[in-house]
Enzyme design. Sequence first.
Site, PDB file in Angstrom:
ATOM      1  NE  ARG A   1      -2.148 -13.132 -12.657  1.00 14.13           N
ATOM      2  CZ  ARG A   1      -2.673 -13.315 -11.685  1.00 14.13           C
ATOM      3  NH1 ARG A   1      -2.560 -14.007 -10.684  1.00 14.13           N
ATOM      4  NH2 ARG A   1      -3.314 -11.889 -11.963  1.00 14.13           N
TER       5      ARG A   1
ATOM      6  CE  LYS B   1       5.432   1.905  -1.207  1.00 12.65           C
ATOM      7  NZ  LYS B   1       4.781   2.812  -1.145  1.00 12.65           N
TER       8      LYS B   1
ATOM      9  CG  HIS C   1       6.446   8.010  -6.288  1.00  8.34           C
ATOM     10  ND1 HIS C   1       6.144   6.934  -5.642  1.00  8.34           N
ATOM     11  CD2 HIS C   1       5.768   8.878  -6.210  1.00  8.34           C
ATOM     12  CE1 HIS C   1       4.795   7.678  -4.268  1.00  8.34           C
ATOM     13  NE2 HIS C   1       4.573   8.797  -5.397  1.00  8.34           N
TER      14      HIS C   1
ATOM     15  CE  LYS D   1       5.986  12.605  -4.537  1.00  7.64           C
ATOM     16  NZ  LYS D   1       4.543  13.226  -5.238  1.00  7.64           N
TER      17      LYS D   1
ATOM     18  CD  GLU E   1      -1.039   9.924   0.902  1.00 13.97           C
ATOM     19  OE1 GLU E   1      -1.553   9.759  -0.400  1.00 13.97           O
ATOM     20  OE2 GLU E   1      -0.969   8.824   1.650  1.00 13.97           O
TER      21      GLU E   1
ATOM     22  CG  ASP F   1       1.302   2.924   2.036  1.00 15.68           C
ATOM     23  OD1 ASP F   1       1.347   2.402   0.659  1.00 15.68           O
ATOM     24  OD2 ASP F   1       0.428   3.527   1.145  1.00 15.68           O
TER      25      ASP F   1
ATOM     26  CG  HIS G   1       7.415   7.184  -0.090  1.00 21.81           C
ATOM     27  ND1 HIS G   1       7.699   6.672  -1.171  1.00 21.81           N
ATOM     28  CD2 HIS G   1       6.557   7.365  -0.214  1.00 21.81           C
ATOM     29  CE1 HIS G   1       7.233   5.892  -1.807  1.00 21.81           C
ATOM     30  NE2 HIS G   1       5.398   6.470  -1.860  1.00 21.81           N
TER      31      HIS G   1
ATOM     32  CE  LYS H   1      -2.715   5.906   2.359  1.00 22.62           C
ATOM     33  NZ  LYS H   1      -2.458   6.702   1.022  1.00 22.62           N
TER      34      LYS H   1
END
Length: 517
Positions: A64, A173, A203, A207, A241, A260, A265, A365
């Site tokens: 946009r 995703k 993704h 890997k 993570e 998420d 994954h 996380k």
Amino acid sequence: MLGTETQRHPFLQGLSKHRGAPPTVIVIFGASGDLTSRKLIPAIYNLSVDNLLPPDFHLIGYGRKQMENAAFQEAMTESVKTFSRRELNDEIWARIRDTASYHSGGYDEPEPYRKLGERIESIEKELGREVQALFYISTPPSVFKPILENLGASGLARRHRHGAFASKVVIEKPFGRDLESARDLNAVITRQFDETQVYRIDHYLGKETVQDLLVRRFANSIFEPLWNRRYVDCVQITVAEDIGVGSRGSYYEQSGAMRDMIQNHTMQLLSLTAMEPPVSLDPESIRDEKVKLLKAIQPLDPGARQGDVVRAQYAEGLVGGKKVPGYAQEDGVDPDSATETYAALRLSINNWRWSGVPFYMRSGKRMARRVSEIAVQFKRPPGILFSDAERFDLASNTMVIQIQPDEGTTLLLNSKIPGLETRTQPVKMHFRYRTTYGSNTPEAYERLILDSMVGDSTLFIRGDETESSWKLITPILETWEKYGRQGMESYVAGSWGPLAAEQLLWRQGHEWRRAGP
Ligand code: NDP
Ligand code: BG6
């Protein structure tokens, strides 16, 4: 120099077998965004360095935002400079940059799509040949549907509908936020595209180590005979993570660890670890096996006391020696948020191979460190010979596939300590990618963009696959929504997660491994 690197690097030699994409115009929707800049453009550049882009390749950014072509080209150059795994080589980059253009337009109005179609046709005229159009949807999910619908209404989805030049669409995703929305999105896709034109991204499948899972299992004869309930005690999948939600607080509030990371994954890691051998390596055979596996997972009862699911949020703590805020204090996060930043599950797979073997999964996380791995823990031998715990320190044999950061495989064995007395201790045998192949391996997005251009959907998620995964996860999310913060555990940032997740394993006589090589 770059040519020499390509010739001697075994990964790149492997990739170069995948040449053969027809002339391609890639249109990136959401081209001013974070993913485009950090991953997509550097991946396209690195494919070009490896000479893997088709000779007639054009990049069109769509969004946009009003932007001149020159400004777009400059922004893309910056992204290569900042995020590419290899330094910018101006001669190579110029081939992409100088033909790259930017197309300003809304996502839900028909007119810009008509003009986009004209632009693609004009490229065909300039080249004097047909091209395939690859539409990469890299916007927030709220606009996936209008984009797909407008690609259909404008006829862009049906450009050369069959054969090598058929349009393709790559969808980022998250694919839906529950079973119903995933079905809804699949229905929109099916109205506009044939499934063979559709590439749903996860993704993790791009890997190297994840792709290597199939090779590890099915190209070696020593593992497969042990890969079942007779020998395997449990399987532990960790995707941890150390980062927090950073600037993505408002996105994460709508998502949480389950949507998420777990739904996509970690479920993919589980499918590849546990599925039956496919009859061939063609995409449908592999995806059929993954769907069969997902269907064999026993549905969870999220409301059960001491159930099989744990959710938690990080509290203030220390990560890498630095004080970090709790989730509820992050930007864009509701101080009373009921969003989980950590989830752990115990799954049972009701099939002949895995009956009775618990599969544990966790993702969070702000955990102690960044590490993704699959650990297959084997049963202990009968304790007849080595029962004296003082002398014999024995561990369960474990094969650990390290997905990141230190890619490789570790095998945990028991060994005699050298000396005149017989004493034992566990030792590790390591295979490290970086030692064998060097460290500059292709990024997941390179492989995935190349595969989508070539038309290989093996590393993408099929519609029924994503629905099977949502079918398992949705009842858990609904229960959590009903209970709000009730039942939400807490863990200190920089730790390995809440006590409840430890108890989840203790109840079965297991414990989480200390993840890492
Ligand atoms: P961004 O938030 O950066 O958005 C990308 C672009 O989409 C923006 O530059 C903007 O362009 C347009 N946009 C932003 N918000 C809206 C909105 N509300 N409505 C319509 N258009 C909007 O997203 P990312 O680049 O971070 O992510 C893109 C996709 O990739 C998402 O689906 C995300 O889930 C997925 N993804 C992202 C990862 C990442 O690390 N960033 C990792 C894995 C997946 P403009 O205003 O010009 O239209
Ligand atoms: C993305 C998630 O899909 O994967 C992010 O949206 C997460 O929250 C990222 O940080 C992790 O990817 P990787 O490749 O860094 O493990």
